[in-house]
Design a protein around this motif. Structure first.
Motif, mmCIF file in Angstrom:
data_model
loop_
_atom_site.group_PDB
_atom_site.id
_atom_site.type_symbol
_atom_site.label_atom_id
_atom_site.label_comp_id
_atom_site.label_asym_id
_atom_site.label_seq_id
_atom_site.Cartn_x
_atom_site.Cartn_y
_atom_site.Cartn_z
ATOM 1 N N ILE A 20 0.833 -1.204 0.000
ATOM 2 C CA ILE A 20 0.000 0.000 0.000
ATOM 3 C C ILE A 20 0.868 1.254 0.000
ATOM 4 O O ILE A 20 0.637 2.192 -0.778
ATOM 5 C CB ILE A 20 -0.951 -0.008 1.207
ATOM 6 C CG1 ILE A 20 -2.000 -1.116 1.045
ATOM 7 C CG2 ILE A 20 -1.651 1.352 1.358
ATOM 8 C CD1 ILE A 20 -2.871 -1.306 2.258
ATOM 9 N N LEU A 21 1.876 1.280 0.883
ATOM 10 C CA LEU A 21 2.750 2.453 0.960
ATOM 11 C C LEU A 21 3.487 2.681 -0.359
ATOM 12 O O LEU A 21 3.606 3.828 -0.826
ATOM 13 C CB LEU A 21 3.757 2.281 2.094
ATOM 14 C CG LEU A 21 3.198 2.384 3.516
ATOM 15 C CD1 LEU A 21 4.280 2.068 4.537
ATOM 16 C CD2 LEU A 21 2.636 3.779 3.781
ATOM 17 N N LEU A 22 3.955 1.607 -0.949
ATOM 18 C CA LEU A 22 4.714 1.745 -2.195
ATOM 19 C C LEU A 22 3.818 2.228 -3.332
ATOM 20 O O LEU A 22 4.191 3.140 -4.083
ATOM 21 C CB LEU A 22 5.349 0.404 -2.555
ATOM 22 C CG LEU A 22 6.364 0.408 -3.701
ATOM 23 C CD1 LEU A 22 7.506 1.358 -3.391
ATOM 24 C CD2 LEU A 22 6.903 -0.993 -3.944
ATOM 25 N N VAL A 23 2.633 1.635 -3.453
ATOM 26 C CA VAL A 23 1.712 2.035 -4.532
ATOM 27 C C VAL A 23 1.256 3.480 -4.338
ATOM 28 O O VAL A 23 1.244 4.275 -5.289
ATOM 29 C CB VAL A 23 0.499 1.081 -4.573
ATOM 30 C CG1 VAL A 23 -0.557 1.617 -5.538
ATOM 31 C CG2 VAL A 23 0.929 -0.314 -5.005
ATOM 32 N N VAL A 26 4.160 5.807 -5.185
ATOM 33 C CA VAL A 26 4.381 5.921 -6.635
ATOM 34 C C VAL A 26 3.312 6.803 -7.271
ATOM 35 O O VAL A 26 3.613 7.716 -8.056
ATOM 36 C CB VAL A 26 4.383 4.520 -7.287
ATOM 37 C CG1 VAL A 26 4.386 4.641 -8.807
ATOM 38 C CG2 VAL A 26 5.605 3.728 -6.835
ATOM 39 N N ILE A 27 2.053 6.554 -6.923
ATOM 40 C CA ILE A 27 0.958 7.340 -7.509
ATOM 41 C C ILE A 27 1.059 8.809 -7.106
ATOM 42 O O ILE A 27 0.958 9.714 -7.940
ATOM 43 C CB ILE A 27 -0.402 6.757 -7.081
ATOM 44 C CG1 ILE A 27 -0.593 5.367 -7.681
ATOM 45 C CG2 ILE A 27 -1.540 7.683 -7.527
ATOM 46 C CD1 ILE A 27 -1.840 4.652 -7.206
ATOM 47 N N GLY A 28 1.277 9.063 -5.792
ATOM 48 C CA GLY A 28 1.361 10.441 -5.315
ATOM 49 C C GLY A 28 2.523 11.193 -5.923
ATOM 50 O O GLY A 28 2.368 12.344 -6.371
ATOM 51 N N GLN A 181 10.187 5.252 -10.563
ATOM 52 C CA GLN A 181 9.310 4.183 -11.029
ATOM 53 C C GLN A 181 10.088 2.878 -11.201
ATOM 54 O O GLN A 181 9.576 1.790 -10.883
ATOM 55 C CB GLN A 181 8.645 4.589 -12.340
ATOM 56 C CG GLN A 181 7.605 5.686 -12.178
ATOM 57 C CD GLN A 181 7.048 6.165 -13.500
ATOM 58 O OE1 GLN A 181 7.689 6.018 -14.551
ATOM 59 N NE2 GLN A 181 5.867 6.775 -13.469
ATOM 60 N N TYR A 182 11.328 2.969 -11.695
ATOM 61 C CA TYR A 182 12.157 1.767 -11.811
ATOM 62 C C TYR A 182 12.431 1.152 -10.442
ATOM 63 O O TYR A 182 12.314 -0.069 -10.247
ATOM 64 C CB TYR A 182 13.479 2.103 -12.502
ATOM 65 C CG TYR A 182 13.368 2.351 -13.993
ATOM 66 C CD1 TYR A 182 12.368 1.757 -14.739
ATOM 67 C CD2 TYR A 182 14.268 3.189 -14.649
ATOM 68 C CE1 TYR A 182 12.249 1.991 -16.101
ATOM 69 C CE2 TYR A 182 14.163 3.424 -16.021
ATOM 70 C CZ TYR A 182 13.145 2.820 -16.733
ATOM 71 O OH TYR A 182 13.029 3.045 -18.081
ATOM 72 N N LEU A 183 12.822 2.016 -9.491
ATOM 73 C CA LEU A 183 13.090 1.525 -8.136
ATOM 74 C C LEU A 183 11.834 0.932 -7.503
ATOM 75 O O LEU A 183 11.901 -0.103 -6.828
ATOM 76 C CB LEU A 183 13.633 2.668 -7.262
ATOM 77 C CG LEU A 183 15.028 3.187 -7.622
ATOM 78 C CD1 LEU A 183 15.388 4.382 -6.745
ATOM 79 C CD2 LEU A 183 16.073 2.094 -7.471
ATOM 80 N N LEU A 188 8.655 -3.670 -5.790
ATOM 81 C CA LEU A 188 7.466 -4.500 -5.931
ATOM 82 C C LEU A 188 7.830 -5.945 -6.268
ATOM 83 O O LEU A 188 7.230 -6.891 -5.742
ATOM 84 C CB LEU A 188 6.564 -3.929 -7.027
ATOM 85 C CG LEU A 188 5.712 -2.711 -6.658
ATOM 86 C CD1 LEU A 188 5.026 -2.147 -7.890
ATOM 87 C CD2 LEU A 188 4.686 -3.074 -5.599
ATOM 88 N N PHE A 189 8.835 -6.109 -7.117
ATOM 89 C CA PHE A 189 9.282 -7.460 -7.471
ATOM 90 C C PHE A 189 9.869 -8.174 -6.253
ATOM 91 O O PHE A 189 9.578 -9.357 -6.020
ATOM 92 C CB PHE A 189 10.332 -7.370 -8.590
ATOM 93 C CG PHE A 189 10.888 -8.704 -8.999
ATOM 94 C CD1 PHE A 189 10.131 -9.576 -9.767
ATOM 95 C CD2 PHE A 189 12.164 -9.083 -8.606
ATOM 96 C CE1 PHE A 189 10.647 -10.812 -10.141
ATOM 97 C CE2 PHE A 189 12.682 -10.318 -8.973
ATOM 98 C CZ PHE A 189 11.922 -11.186 -9.754
#
Length: 336
Positions: A20-23, A26-28, A181-183, A188-189
């Motif tokens: 959740i934090l990562l998504v 990224v979006i913010g 975004q790459y990081l 995520l992976f």
């Protein structure tokens, strides 16, 4: 309060929170920097227009000088737009959502462009004053025209440099978004791999627990049950359940062992009493003519027989106890 990271619920919460934090991050970040890039594009457009305005002003002055038609409308309009654009780049514009200068390098370049513009604008104002004089100062007008030509080239060059700096700054933000975004994709992976490993571990421990439960249900011999073996680093919920089952199994094993020992001891006691009874029978045969001795011996024999019966009853009760314990274990296995 201590957080147990080997709990299944904790692992799920941690993985979910990270995702959740990562998504959200990224979006913010993407939305914020995209909005900034839109504003940067507007700033770059203003800076690029400044370059065009300096050329338009110089072209208008040169046309007036060689045509003799003193119409400064185009020059005045371009001058007003240039002054407004320079102020917007320097101080920002709240209505358009343009912020003030964001880096020290751009700020320093803006100050230098403003200094060059002041000199350039001073020449224009002086030229406008000279051309309306009745007595023309041709020499001074020629000097001003030459100064405008030289200053225009220098001003144009530095405005170009300013546009390049704004462009580089905007591209830096775009590169930051791309890198982020790459990081985020790599993270995520990694979280995905970590989730698979944890799920495999939980599945393995759960399978081991289920296999042991099936073994208990299918095992008809309850004389010596083996406790389940779970790794110490397993999930705490599985460890707690296995410890509870092992405790129950150990109690059953202890009860069965105790009942077997008691049954064995009672059987040995019964056997000893039977031997004593046989010996008394032989003694009674030898002393049958002695009535008094026979009387006492008969009483003793009755006591031994009574004791034997009591021991036999105890043996039966212990056997029933063992049978009840066996039934209890079978019922537990059926419930599982």
């Amino acid at each position: 309060m201590t957080i147990k990271f080997n709990k299944i619920s904790t692992k799920i919460k941690v993985i979910g929170a990270l995702l959740i934090l990562l998504v959200v991050g990224v979006i913010g970040t993407t939305i914020y920097l995209t909005q900034q890039n839109i504003k940067d594009a507007l700033v770059i457009n203003i800076a690029g227009k400044q370059r065009m305005l300096t050329q338009e002003i110089s072209k208008s002055i040169f046309y007036i000088q060689y045509s003799g038609v003193y119409d400064f409308k185009e020059a005045d309009k371009a001058t007003t737009e240039f002054i407004y654009g320079l102020s917007t780049l320097k101080n920002g514009d709240k209505e358009k959502g343009i912020s003030a200068v964001s880096t020290s390098e751009i700020s320093a370049q803006l100050q230098y462009v403003e200094k060059l513009w002041d000199s350039f604008y001073t020449d224009i104002k002086e030229y406008k004053q000279l051309v309306y004089l009745e007595i023309k100062q041709e020499q001074r007008i020629s000097e001003i025209i030459e100064s405008i030509h030289i200053n225009n080239s220098i001003l144009l060059e530095n405005v170009d440099k300013l546009v390049t700096m704004y462009t580089d700054h905007s591209e830096g933000k775009i590169n930051f978004i791309r890198t982020f975004q790459y990081l985020a994709g790599i993270m995520l992976f990694l979280i995905f791999i970590y989730s698979i490993i944890q799920l495999k571990t939980i599945e393995s421990n759960a399978d081991a627990f289920m296999q042991y439960s099936k073994m208990l249900a299918d095992n008809e011999d309850i004389s010596n049950l083996t406790p389940i073996e779970i790794q110490a680093e397993s999930e705490s919920e599985i460890v707690e359940v296995s410890d509870t089952i092992n405790c129950f199994i150990n109690k059953i094993n202890s009860a069965v062992e105790y009942s077997n020992e008691a049954l064995l001891q009672s059987q040995k006691a019964s056997s000893k009493l039977e031997e004593l009874t046989d010996e008394f029978d032989s003694i009674l045969g030898e002393l049958k003519d002695k009535s008094l001795a026979c009387k006492h011996l008969d009483n003793s024999e009755d006591m031994v027989i009574a004791s034997t019966e009591e021991l036999m009853n105890s043996t039966k009760k212990l056997a029933n106890l063992k049978k009840e314990l066996d039934e209890l274990l079978k019922n537990c296995q059926v419930l599982k």
